[in-house]
Enzyme design. Structure first.
Site, short mmCIF file in Angstrom:
data_model
loop_
_atom_site.label_atom_id
_atom_site.label_comp_id
_atom_site.label_asym_id
_atom_site.label_seq_id
_atom_site.Cartn_x
_atom_site.Cartn_y
_atom_site.Cartn_z
N ASP A 128 2.92 -12.34 -2.10
CA ASP A 128 1.87 -12.00 -3.13
C ASP A 128 2.34 -10.77 -3.69
OD1 ASP A 128 1.13 -10.77 -0.71
OD2 ASP A 128 -0.74 -11.77 -0.75
N HIS A 158 -5.56 -10.77 7.89
CA HIS A 158 -6.82 -10.08 7.59
C HIS A 158 -7.75 -10.51 8.78
CE1 HIS A 158 -5.93 -8.70 3.85
NE2 HIS A 158 -5.47 -9.79 3.33
N ASP A 190 3.33 -8.48 3.29
CA ASP A 190 2.24 -9.14 2.41
C ASP A 190 1.89 -7.81 1.37
OD1 ASP A 190 0.14 -11.66 2.33
OD2 ASP A 190 -0.77 -9.79 1.61
N HIS A 198 -1.01 -7.17 0.46
CA HIS A 198 -2.40 -6.74 0.73
C HIS A 198 -2.19 -6.10 2.46
CE1 HIS A 198 -3.47 -10.20 -1.55
NE2 HIS A 198 -4.45 -9.34 -2.21
ZN LIG Z 1 -1.75 -11.04 0.64
#
Ligand SMILES: [Zn+2]
Length: 312
Positions: free
Chosen positions: A247, A124, A160, A162
């Site tokens: 995740d 991120h 991931d 996200h």
């Molecule tokens: Zn994540």
């Protein structure tokens, strides 16, 4: 050898009370690896910390200075999600160092695949800011390091749950790096629409595959096989980097996809096969994954996928 581990350890100095991105994550992975003979036998190297100059391959000097200043004044929060403890700058530099050591091992032919088990995560973080538990973008810096070592074309496969907004933004206009991501949407950070395909001048540098809440491992793999793997193969990468977040596992508390540890084994086998066909090799860099048992089991499945028993 076919796989190598790089780890900085749990990094107890980088922690905030009650925060899910915690030292126990790496401890759980290392305990799991240590408890199983075939995984414990995988060679491991202890990396050094990265220099700030390496971090500035990707990040602005102002961001690097801001991290240094916040840690020096005793820590704080970059945003509502992203903490900085007094030891966080050093931990973040070691996390980058682990990813760089993994790249070096593969580029020097010491291993076909390498896995950096380190924290804080990175995908991120943008060039100019920390966010989403991430301080420096480990996988993006690793991509630049690999290019300095002669691996010109880099494919980043972000698994991931996200979307890796930071990595996407860093390479948005760069035809030498393909960024792919399968991620739950809607979910933090809100980016990653399928229409976002990379810079205007050269569309196709980015491949986003958003998936709805409840997507199973079978559904995830179907999208991976149908969209991501063909794009990576067609790109002819000299190295595959994996933003290895766990995740998307059904047990994870931060998201609602339904992958299992077996799914992660299947992902690793597919990428191993892709690399075997091209001679590219792969470097896996830990991102998210917040259920400790699922995280340990899924990393174990990944390692077995990369190096089946007897082939380590
Ligand atoms: Zn994540």
């Amino acid at each position: 050898m076919s796989v190598l581990l790089v780890s900085t350890g749990p990094e107890p100095e980088h922690a905030a009370a009650g925060h899910p991105e915690r030292p126990d994550r790496v401890a759980a992975i290392l305990e799991r690896i240590g408890a199983e003979a075939d995984l414990a036998a995988i060679p491991r190297i202890d990396p050094g910390a990265a220099e700030e100059a390496a971090v500035e391959l990707v990040h602005t000097p102002a961001h690097v200075a801001a991290v240094r200043a916040m840690a020096a004044r005793g820590g704080g929060w970059f945003d509502g999600d992203t903490y900085c403890a007094p030891g966080s700058r050093e931990a973040a530099l070691r996390s980058v160092g682990a990813a760089l050591a993994a790249v070096d091992a593969v580029c020097e032919g010491r291993s076909e695949h390498a896995f950096s088990i380190s924290r804080p995560p990175g995908h991120h973080a943008t060039a100019a800011r920390a966010m989403g538990f991430c301080i420096f973008n480990n996988v993006a810096i690793a991509a630049r390091q690999a290019q300095h070592r002669g691996r010109g074309r880099i494919a980043i496969v972000d698994i991931d749950v996200h979307h890796g907004n930071g990595t996407e933004a860093i390479f948005w206009d760069d035809p030498s790096v393909l960024y792919t991501s399968l991620h739950e949407r809607p979910l933090y950070p809100g980016t990653g629409a399928s229409a976002d395909r990379g810079g205007d001048g050269a569309p196709g540098l980015t491949l986003n595959v958003p998936l709805p809440s409840g997507t199973t491992g079978e559904g995830w793999l179907s999208s991976f096989d149908g969209a991501v793997l063909p794009a990576v193969a067609a790109f002819h990468p000299d190295l595959v980097l994996v933003s290895a977040g766990y995740d998307a596992h059904s047990a994870d508390p931060l998201a609602t996809l339904e992958l299992s540890s077996d799914t992660y084994g299947a992902i690793a086998r597919r990428l191993r096969d892709l690399c075997a066909g091209s001679g590219a090799g792969s470097v896996w860099v830990l991102e998210g994954g917040y259920d400790l048992d699922a995280l340990g089991e899924s990393v174990a499945a990944t390692l077995r996928g990369l190096a089946p028993p007897g082939q380590a």
